[in-house]
Enzyme design. Structure first.
Site, PDB file in Angstrom:
ATOM      1  CD  GLU A 190      -1.471  -0.656   3.550  1.00  0.00           C
ATOM      2  OE1 GLU A 190      -1.957  -1.801   3.585  1.00  0.00           O
ATOM      3  OE2 GLU A 190      -1.806   0.250   4.309  1.00  0.00           O
ATOM      4  CB  CYS A 246       3.058   7.428   3.153  1.00  0.00           C
ATOM      5  SG  CYS A 246       3.652   6.229   4.364  1.00  0.00           S
ATOM      6  CB  CYS A 274       7.134  -5.150   8.255  1.00  0.00           C
ATOM      7  SG  CYS A 274       8.424  -4.335   9.230  1.00  0.00           S
ATOM      8  CB  CYS A 324       6.371  -2.471  16.033  1.00  0.00           C
ATOM      9  SG  CYS A 324       8.025  -2.032  15.479  1.00  0.00           S
ATOM     10  CB  CYS A 341       3.076  -1.754  13.663  1.00  0.00           C
ATOM     11  SG  CYS A 341       3.130  -1.371  11.907  1.00  0.00           S
ATOM     12  CB  CYS A 352       1.428   1.526   9.129  1.00  0.00           C
ATOM     13  SG  CYS A 352       1.929   3.144   9.605  1.00  0.00           S
TER      14      CYS A 352
HETATM   15  N1  SAH Z   1       9.842   0.529   9.727  1.00  0.00           N
HETATM   16  C1  SAH Z   1       9.891   1.950   9.668  1.00  0.00           C
HETATM   17  C2  SAH Z   1       8.876   2.590   8.738  1.00  0.00           C
HETATM   18  C3  SAH Z   1       7.463   2.069   8.762  1.00  0.00           C
HETATM   19  S1  SAH Z   1       6.428   2.444  10.134  1.00  0.00           S
HETATM   20  C4  SAH Z   1       9.781   2.540  11.063  1.00  0.00           C
HETATM   21  O1  SAH Z   1       9.583   1.792  12.003  1.00  0.00           O
HETATM   22  O2  SAH Z   1       9.957   3.744  11.219  1.00  0.00           O
HETATM   23  C5  SAH Z   1       6.111   4.170  10.026  1.00  0.00           C
HETATM   24  C6  SAH Z   1       5.705   4.807  11.335  1.00  0.00           C
HETATM   25  O3  SAH Z   1       4.327   4.527  11.678  1.00  0.00           O
HETATM   26  C7  SAH Z   1       6.522   4.312  12.507  1.00  0.00           C
HETATM   27  O4  SAH Z   1       6.879   5.373  13.339  1.00  0.00           O
HETATM   28  C8  SAH Z   1       5.548   3.376  13.174  1.00  0.00           C
HETATM   29  O5  SAH Z   1       5.935   3.132  14.468  1.00  0.00           O
HETATM   30  C9  SAH Z   1       4.247   4.138  13.027  1.00  0.00           C
HETATM   31  N2  SAH Z   1       3.023   3.342  13.272  1.00  0.00           N
HETATM   32  C10 SAH Z   1       2.841   2.032  13.066  1.00  0.00           C
HETATM   33  N3  SAH Z   1       1.598   1.655  13.443  1.00  0.00           N
HETATM   34  C11 SAH Z   1       0.973   2.762  13.895  1.00  0.00           C
HETATM   35  C12 SAH Z   1      -0.320   3.029  14.425  1.00  0.00           C
HETATM   36  N4  SAH Z   1      -1.206   2.078  14.542  1.00  0.00           N
HETATM   37  N5  SAH Z   1      -0.619   4.298  14.822  1.00  0.00           N
HETATM   38  C13 SAH Z   1       0.309   5.291  14.657  1.00  0.00           C
HETATM   39  N6  SAH Z   1       1.535   5.101  14.154  1.00  0.00           N
HETATM   40  C14 SAH Z   1       1.878   3.848  13.785  1.00  0.00           C
END
Ligand code: SAH
Length: 346
Positions: free
Chosen positions: A90, A103, A110, A114, A117, A337
């Protein structure tokens, strides 16, 4: 056969030289691809017929196609892109006062896992090729230009699904293509790469001599808490990450990073966390981007109430840490995301 869209100017120049061509050939091809936007070698009228035939034997024009499009009331557009092997990723277009930002996803799935996420719900299947990241930008750019020839993509953030420093070389080629004056000509200061904290990637990136913005997903101010939210903390704990950010600053001629910090109710949004955060990052002179958590799945995490977000923000400001609260986009269209793909694959 590889896509012609996967080569940055330097690589293409080497290839042209190896094919017995002069080095300006690559600039010519770049301007056909990215300024004139042709999609066949036959349209490249200043390239001889015989060499066009040779190019056809070696390269194709593969870019991902759009398989699903959702448009939000606020103008945010989210697309699922279909890749040649049937996988989907996406990408999102956001409209800011200062321009249009895309974006971009950098991987299919991935592996960073986390806890908060949705992207990590589906493990990494493979890296995206430069042309597959580029395709996301070109598709949105085309959409904008068709609506209004005066508008185009002005900013790119590599913040979609995937960990860019887990796909370092392809991400760098992609950045070089969009940044090149012969390519999409998007200024380095309009490009941001976001990492969860892959220390070797940060150190390498600092030495590239680019003026690209670096964002670090921090999300917790101490080892214990960060470990619970982000498994990468086991491999590259804060006591390696912060020195790496300091080193990045030195190597990159004083560039400051942005720390992303999601605020999750009762988890990392206390004033004590804000105090620890301020102390942790003060030496880096970095900025903090506070992100109200977007609840995406049944993991028990909730968004921090607006009052807490304000208190946290004000505390950082008092401690002379530059901080902003991120504007939200597309809350009506699964724009967080990995949400759209996760739903679609299900
Ligand atoms: N792997 C990279 C880039 C992808 S995530 C990274 O970790 O930076 C992009 C951003 O979105 C990251 O800061 C991630 O922690 C955040 N993110 C992921 N899920 C989210 C959510 N549910 N609400 C808000 N931010 C989120």
């Amino acid at each position: 056969m590889n896509s012609i869209y996967s080569y940055d100017l330097e690589d293409l120049t080497k290839i042209m030289q190896a094919m017995g061509q002069s080095s300006y050939r690559s600039k010519q091809i770049f301007s056909w691809l990215y300024q004139k936007r042709v999609s066949s070698f036959d349209e490249m009228s200043d390239v001889s017929k015989s060499f066009r035939e040779e190019l056809k034997k070696n390269f194709n024009f593969y870019l991902p196609t759009i398989s699903l499009k959702q448009e939000s009331k606020d103008g945010t557009i989210k697309c699922l892109f279909r890749l040649k092997d049937g996988e989907e990723v996406e990408g999102v277009l956001m409209h800011y006062v200062y321009g249009y930002s895309v974006c971009v996803s950098s991987e299919v799935g991935c592996n960073m896992s986390c806890a908060f996420c949705a992207s990590g719900l589906l493990k990494k299947k493979r890296n995206l090729l430069p042309c597959e990241m580029l395709g996301q930008v070109i598709a949105f750019d085309k959409m904008l230009r068709e609506r209004d020839p005066e508008t185009h993509v002005t900013h790119v953030v590599v913040m979609g699904t995937g960990e860019p420093f887990d796909n370092y070389d392809n991400v760098l080629s992609f950045i070089r293509i969009i940044n090149s004056p012969f390519g999409l000509d998007i200024g380095a200061r309009h490009i941001t790469v976001s990492t969860c904290g892959v220390v070797p990637g940060i150190l390498k990136f600092g030495k590239e001599g680019l003026q690209i913005n670096l964002a670090i997903s921090l999300h917790a101010p101490n080892h214990e808490l960060r470990k619970q939210l982000m498994p990468i903390e086991e491999a590259y704990p804060l006591d390696q990450l912060i020195p790496a950010v300091l080193q990045y600053g030195k190597d990159s001629g004083g560039r400051r990073v942005t720390f992303e910090y999601i605020l999750i109710k009762g988890v990392n949004d206390s004033i004590d966390c804000a105090r620890q955060l301020a102390k942790l990052i003060a030496p880096t002179f970095g900025y903090v981007n506070l992100i109200p958590y977007n609840p995406v799945m049944e993991n028990g995490f909730e968004r921090s109430p607006d009052e807490n977000v304000e208190l946290f923000h004000n505390f950082l400001l008092q401690k002379h840490i530059k901080s902003t609260i991120r504007k939200e986009f597309g809350s009506d269209i699964d724009a967080a995301c990995g949400q759209l793909r996760a739903k679609h694959v299900k």
